[in-house]
Design a protein around this motif. Structure first.
Motif, PDB file in Angstrom:
ATOM      1  N   ARG A  93      19.795  13.016  -0.910  1.00 51.53           N
ATOM      2  CA  ARG A  93      18.433  12.510  -0.705  1.00 51.53           C
ATOM      3  C   ARG A  93      17.387  13.461  -1.294  1.00 51.53           C
ATOM      4  O   ARG A  93      16.207  13.146  -1.327  1.00 51.53           O
ATOM      5  CB  ARG A  93      18.128  12.322   0.788  1.00 51.53           C
ATOM      6  CG  ARG A  93      19.044  11.391   1.547  1.00 51.53           C
ATOM      7  CD  ARG A  93      18.828   9.937   1.174  1.00 51.53           C
ATOM      8  NE  ARG A  93      19.474   9.026   2.106  1.00 51.53           N
ATOM      9  CZ  ARG A  93      20.725   8.584   2.022  1.00 51.53           C
ATOM     10  NH1 ARG A  93      21.493   8.978   1.023  1.00 51.53           N
ATOM     11  NH2 ARG A  93      21.210   7.733   2.900  1.00 51.53           N
ATOM     12  N   GLY A  94      17.827  14.637  -1.711  1.00 49.74           N
ATOM     13  CA  GLY A  94      16.904  15.608  -2.291  1.00 49.74           C
ATOM     14  C   GLY A  94      16.002  16.265  -1.261  1.00 49.74           C
ATOM     15  O   GLY A  94      14.875  16.642  -1.570  1.00 49.74           O
ATOM     16  N   ILE A  95      16.500  16.416  -0.034  1.00 50.32           N
ATOM     17  CA  ILE A  95      15.720  17.006   1.043  1.00 50.32           C
ATOM     18  C   ILE A  95      16.295  18.384   1.378  1.00 50.32           C
ATOM     19  O   ILE A  95      17.505  18.531   1.521  1.00 50.32           O
ATOM     20  CB  ILE A  95      15.770  16.102   2.301  1.00 50.32           C
ATOM     21  CG1 ILE A  95      15.161  14.734   1.988  1.00 50.32           C
ATOM     22  CG2 ILE A  95      15.056  16.746   3.471  1.00 50.32           C
ATOM     23  CD1 ILE A  95      15.295  13.735   3.122  1.00 50.32           C
ATOM     24  N   SER A  96      15.429  19.363   1.500  1.00 49.31           N
ATOM     25  CA  SER A  96      15.883  20.704   1.883  1.00 49.31           C
ATOM     26  C   SER A  96      16.112  20.749   3.389  1.00 49.31           C
ATOM     27  O   SER A  96      15.662  19.871   4.136  1.00 49.31           O
ATOM     28  CB  SER A  96      14.834  21.748   1.497  1.00 49.31           C
ATOM     29  OG  SER A  96      13.690  21.611   2.322  1.00 49.31           O
ATOM     30  N   GLN A  97      16.793  21.787   3.829  1.00 52.37           N
ATOM     31  CA  GLN A  97      16.999  21.964   5.266  1.00 52.37           C
ATOM     32  C   GLN A  97      15.662  22.113   5.981  1.00 52.37           C
ATOM     33  O   GLN A  97      15.467  21.571   7.069  1.00 52.37           O
ATOM     34  CB  GLN A  97      17.876  23.189   5.535  1.00 52.37           C
ATOM     35  CG  GLN A  97      19.310  23.014   5.144  1.00 52.37           C
ATOM     36  CD  GLN A  97      20.131  24.265   5.389  1.00 52.37           C
ATOM     37  OE1 GLN A  97      19.616  25.379   5.453  1.00 52.37           O
ATOM     38  NE2 GLN A  97      21.451  24.083   5.512  1.00 52.37           N
TER      39      GLN A  97
END
Length: 92
Positions: free
Chosen positions: A36-40
């Protein structure tokens, strides 16, 4: 120390190989999050789940299958997936 693979029946061989494969495989949470291209950090902010919890689930220190339902629900909502998609053993 290790199984004698040339003497094993195919069932035991596959079982042993699956153990090695399971150790190397990334968690579903990490795979979905990265896809999804989301960082932690972003996931933590958007979901309200502490970043350390997310890290612990992704590193398999904590078992996401034993997490509170609300926690897994929050993560699934942000990631646009089902709760079952995040569980490592959804059939158990």
């Amino acid at each position: 120390m290790y199984g004698v693979y040339h003497e094993m029946d195919i069932g035991h061989f596959i079982e042993d190989m699956n153990k090695y494969h399971a150790v190397e495989r990334e968690t579903r949470l990490k795979t979905i999050r990265e896809n999804r291209g989301i960082s932690q950090t972003e996931l933590a902010k958007l979901s309200g789940v502490k970043i350390r919890s997310i890290q612990m689930y992704e590193q398999k220190v904590n078992d996401i299958d034993k997490a509170q339902a609300g926690t897994v629900y929050k993560l699934s909502r942000v990631l646009g997936c089902t709760i079952e998609d995040l569980l490592e053993s959804p059939e158990n």
